[in-house]
Design a protein around this motif. Structure first.
Motif, PDB file in Angstrom:
ATOM      1  N   THR A  15       0.845  -1.194   0.000  1.00  0.00           N
ATOM      2  CA  THR A  15       0.000   0.000   0.000  1.00  0.00           C
ATOM      3  C   THR A  15       0.879   1.243   0.000  1.00  0.00           C
ATOM      4  OG1 THR A  15      -1.666  -1.190   1.283  1.00  0.00           O
ATOM      5  CG2 THR A  15      -1.845   1.215   1.210  1.00  0.00           C
ATOM      6  N   LEU A  16       0.617   2.130  -0.938  1.00  0.00           N
ATOM      7  CA  LEU A  16       1.335   3.400  -1.003  1.00  0.00           C
ATOM      8  C   LEU A  16       0.526   4.476  -0.305  1.00  0.00           C
ATOM      9  CD1 LEU A  16       3.597   5.238  -2.074  1.00  0.00           C
ATOM     10  CD2 LEU A  16       2.271   5.459  -4.196  1.00  0.00           C
ATOM     11  N   HIS A  17       1.165   5.175   0.612  1.00  0.00           N
ATOM     12  CA  HIS A  17       0.558   6.329   1.290  1.00  0.00           C
ATOM     13  C   HIS A  17       1.323   7.562   0.800  1.00  0.00           C
ATOM     14  CE1 HIS A  17      -1.738   3.746   3.996  1.00  0.00           C
ATOM     15  NE2 HIS A  17      -0.650   3.001   4.084  1.00  0.00           N
ATOM     16  N   GLN A  18       0.828   8.184  -0.263  1.00  0.00           N
ATOM     17  CA  GLN A  18       1.549   9.300  -0.872  1.00  0.00           C
ATOM     18  C   GLN A  18       1.667  10.501   0.052  1.00  0.00           C
ATOM     19  OE1 GLN A  18      -0.384   9.650  -4.802  1.00  0.00           O
ATOM     20  NE2 GLN A  18       1.645   9.188  -5.633  1.00  0.00           N
ATOM     21  N   LEU A  23       5.693   3.493   1.692  1.00  0.00           N
ATOM     22  CA  LEU A  23       5.211   2.284   1.054  1.00  0.00           C
ATOM     23  C   LEU A  23       5.151   1.226   2.152  1.00  0.00           C
ATOM     24  CD1 LEU A  23       4.480   0.952  -1.710  1.00  0.00           C
ATOM     25  CD2 LEU A  23       6.821   0.068  -1.706  1.00  0.00           C
ATOM     26  N   CYS A  24       3.951   0.743   2.437  1.00  0.00           N
ATOM     27  CA  CYS A  24       3.762  -0.272   3.474  1.00  0.00           C
ATOM     28  C   CYS A  24       3.673  -1.630   2.798  1.00  0.00           C
ATOM     29  CB  CYS A  24       2.508   0.001   4.285  1.00  0.00           C
ATOM     30  SG  CYS A  24       2.608   1.566   5.170  1.00  0.00           S
ATOM     31  N   PRO A  36      10.010   4.453   3.736  1.00  0.00           N
ATOM     32  CA  PRO A  36       9.899   5.796   3.158  1.00  0.00           C
ATOM     33  C   PRO A  36      10.315   5.799   1.681  1.00  0.00           C
ATOM     34  CG  PRO A  36      11.012   5.858   5.285  1.00  0.00           C
ATOM     35  CD  PRO A  36      10.907   4.412   4.890  1.00  0.00           C
ATOM     36  N   CYS A  37       9.642   6.595   0.887  1.00  0.00           N
ATOM     37  CA  CYS A  37       9.962   6.695  -0.535  1.00  0.00           C
ATOM     38  C   CYS A  37      11.414   7.116  -0.742  1.00  0.00           C
ATOM     39  CB  CYS A  37       9.009   7.660  -1.228  1.00  0.00           C
ATOM     40  SG  CYS A  37       7.293   7.093  -1.229  1.00  0.00           S
ATOM     41  N   GLU A  38      11.886   8.056   0.069  1.00  0.00           N
ATOM     42  CA  GLU A  38      13.280   8.489  -0.039  1.00  0.00           C
ATOM     43  C   GLU A  38      14.227   7.308   0.144  1.00  0.00           C
ATOM     44  OE1 GLU A  38      16.463  11.510   2.164  1.00  0.00           O
ATOM     45  OE2 GLU A  38      14.536  11.084   3.118  1.00  0.00           O
ATOM     46  N   TYR A  39      13.983   6.494   1.139  1.00  0.00           N
ATOM     47  CA  TYR A  39      14.807   5.316   1.422  1.00  0.00           C
ATOM     48  C   TYR A  39      14.799   4.347   0.243  1.00  0.00           C
ATOM     49  CZ  TYR A  39      16.000   0.896   3.839  1.00  0.00           C
ATOM     50  OH  TYR A  39      16.541  -0.307   4.219  1.00  0.00           O
ATOM     51  N   LEU A  40      13.625   4.087  -0.313  1.00  0.00           N
ATOM     52  CA  LEU A  40      13.533   3.189  -1.460  1.00  0.00           C
ATOM     53  C   LEU A  40      14.249   3.771  -2.680  1.00  0.00           C
ATOM     54  CD1 LEU A  40       9.829   2.131  -0.984  1.00  0.00           C
ATOM     55  CD2 LEU A  40      11.838   0.636  -0.782  1.00  0.00           C
ATOM     56  N   ASN A  67       8.649  11.108  -4.098  1.00  0.00           N
ATOM     57  CA  ASN A  67       7.466  10.297  -3.840  1.00  0.00           C
ATOM     58  C   ASN A  67       7.343   9.255  -4.940  1.00  0.00           C
ATOM     59  OD1 ASN A  67       5.118   9.455  -2.537  1.00  0.00           O
ATOM     60  ND2 ASN A  67       4.305  11.529  -2.372  1.00  0.00           N
ATOM     61  N   ILE A  68       6.582   8.236  -4.675  1.00  0.00           N
ATOM     62  CA  ILE A  68       6.284   7.211  -5.666  1.00  0.00           C
ATOM     63  C   ILE A  68       4.970   7.600  -6.335  1.00  0.00           C
ATOM     64  CG2 ILE A  68       5.651   4.787  -5.982  1.00  0.00           C
ATOM     65  CD1 ILE A  68       7.499   4.178  -3.557  1.00  0.00           C
TER      66      ILE A  68
END
Length: 129
Positions: A15-18, A23-24, A36-40, A67-68
Motif C-alpha cells: 500500500t502506497l501512502h503518498q 510504502l507499506c 519511506p519513498c526516499e529510502y527506497l 514520492n512514488i
C-alpha cells in the motif's frame, strides 16, 4: 532472478501512502514494513544507484521529498517503482523489499554517514535568482 527463492517471504499487501511518502509492505511470514519513498529511492536496485557493471554503489542525495507515483507489477517476483523525479529503472524483488525492511535502521544510518562523508544533503537547496 531476485525474489524467486523458495524461502523468500512474499508480499500479501503493498500500500502506497503518498501523503506520508510511505510504502507499506506486509509479507506472508507476518513481517510488515513502512518504507519511506526516499529510502527506497536511494537504495534503488538500478544500475544508476548500484553501479554500472559491478561498480561501487552511488550515494544519491537530495531525495528527501521524492514520492512514488506508480507501482507496476513485474511477473510474480517484483515491482517497478516509478518516482516523481523520473526514476523508474529499478526492479524491487520480494527478497530486496524484505531485506530493505528488515535492515532499514542499519542501512539508513549507513546512508546518512555516506552523505555526511561526501558533504551531501538529503534536501536539494533551491538557489534564489
Amino acid at each position: 532472478m531476485a525474489g524467486l527463492a523458495s524461502d523468500t517471504p512474499h508480499p500479501v499487501d503493498i500500500t502506497l501512502h503518498q501523503a506520508s511518502r510511505l510504502l507499506c509492505v506486509a509479507f506472508d511470514d507476518g513481517a510488515r514494513f513502512e518504507l519511506p519513498c526516499e529510502y527506497l529511492r536511494v537504495y534503488s536496485p538500478s544500475a544508476e544507484v548500484r553501479g554500472h557493471g559491478g561498480g561501487p554503489m552511488q550515494t544519491v542525495a537530495g531525495k528527501s521529498r521524492v514520492n512514488i507515483v506508480a507501482i507496476e507489477p513485474v511477473g510474480h517476483y517484483a515491482v517497478k517503482l516509478v518516482f516523481d523525479d523520473g526514476h523508474d529503472s529499478g526492479l524491487y524483488g520480494w527478497d530486496l523489499l524484505y531485506s530493505l525492511g528488515r535492515d532499514q535502521a542499519a542501512l539508513w544510518q549507513d546512508y546518512l554517514h555516506r552523505l555526511a562523508a561526501l558533504g551531501l544533503a538529503r534536501d536539494i537547496e533551491v538557489s534564489k535568482s
